[in-house]
Scaffold this motif. Structure first.
Motif, short mmCIF file in Angstrom:
data_model
loop_
_atom_site.label_atom_id
_atom_site.label_comp_id
_atom_site.label_asym_id
_atom_site.label_seq_id
_atom_site.Cartn_x
_atom_site.Cartn_y
_atom_site.Cartn_z
N MET A 1 15.32 -26.37 14.58
CA MET A 1 16.18 -26.07 13.11
C MET A 1 16.34 -27.11 12.77
O MET A 1 17.55 -27.88 13.76
N GLN A 2 16.53 -28.05 11.63
CA GLN A 2 16.95 -28.85 11.66
C GLN A 2 17.45 -28.55 10.24
O GLN A 2 16.78 -28.45 9.13
N SER A 3 18.71 -29.27 10.15
CA SER A 3 19.80 -29.30 8.18
C SER A 3 20.24 -30.26 7.87
O SER A 3 20.32 -31.01 9.27
N GLU A 4 20.28 -30.64 6.95
CA GLU A 4 20.11 -31.57 6.37
C GLU A 4 21.14 -31.74 4.86
O GLU A 4 21.20 -30.57 4.09
#
Length: 110
Positions: A1-4
């Motif tokens: 999971m990647q969050s920006e």
């Protein structure tokens, strides 16, 4: 999971570049929109400050007129032998002025 996450008045530069690729001229339109919003906010702040200053000046003028009227009424009462009324009027006027100065000096709600 990647969050920006990015916070600011305009899009992140890489998103701005993507908008420009999808719709040529979009980046310029977004920048213009942000500039216009900033100019609007600045103008509104200037108007609010000017209105507050105007209200304060108007209040001071009305206060001066009211104090002058009280002093004139006290003088009239004193000249007509009603020293008690004259003293009460002067006392109320002085108390009001002192109260306004103290409140104005220490009031942090404004």
């Amino acid at each position: 999971m990647q969050s920006e996450q990015f916070s600011g008045p305009i899009a992140h530069p890489k998103h701005l570049r993507a908008y420009e690729e999808i719709l040529p001229g979009a980046a310029e339109r977004i920048m213009t929109m942000a500039e216009n919003q900033q100019n609007h906010n600045t103008d509104m702040e200037k108007k609010i400050v000017a209105a507050q200053i105007s209200d304060q000046k108007r209040g001071m003028r009305y206060g001066l007129v009211a104090l002058t009227l009280v002093i004139c009424l006290a003088a009239y009462a004193g000249m007509n032998g009603n020293n008690t009324l004259a003293g009460m009027l002067v006392g109320a006027g002085v108390a009001g002025v002192v109260g306004a100065f103290v409140k104005g000096r220490y009031d942090t709600s404004a």
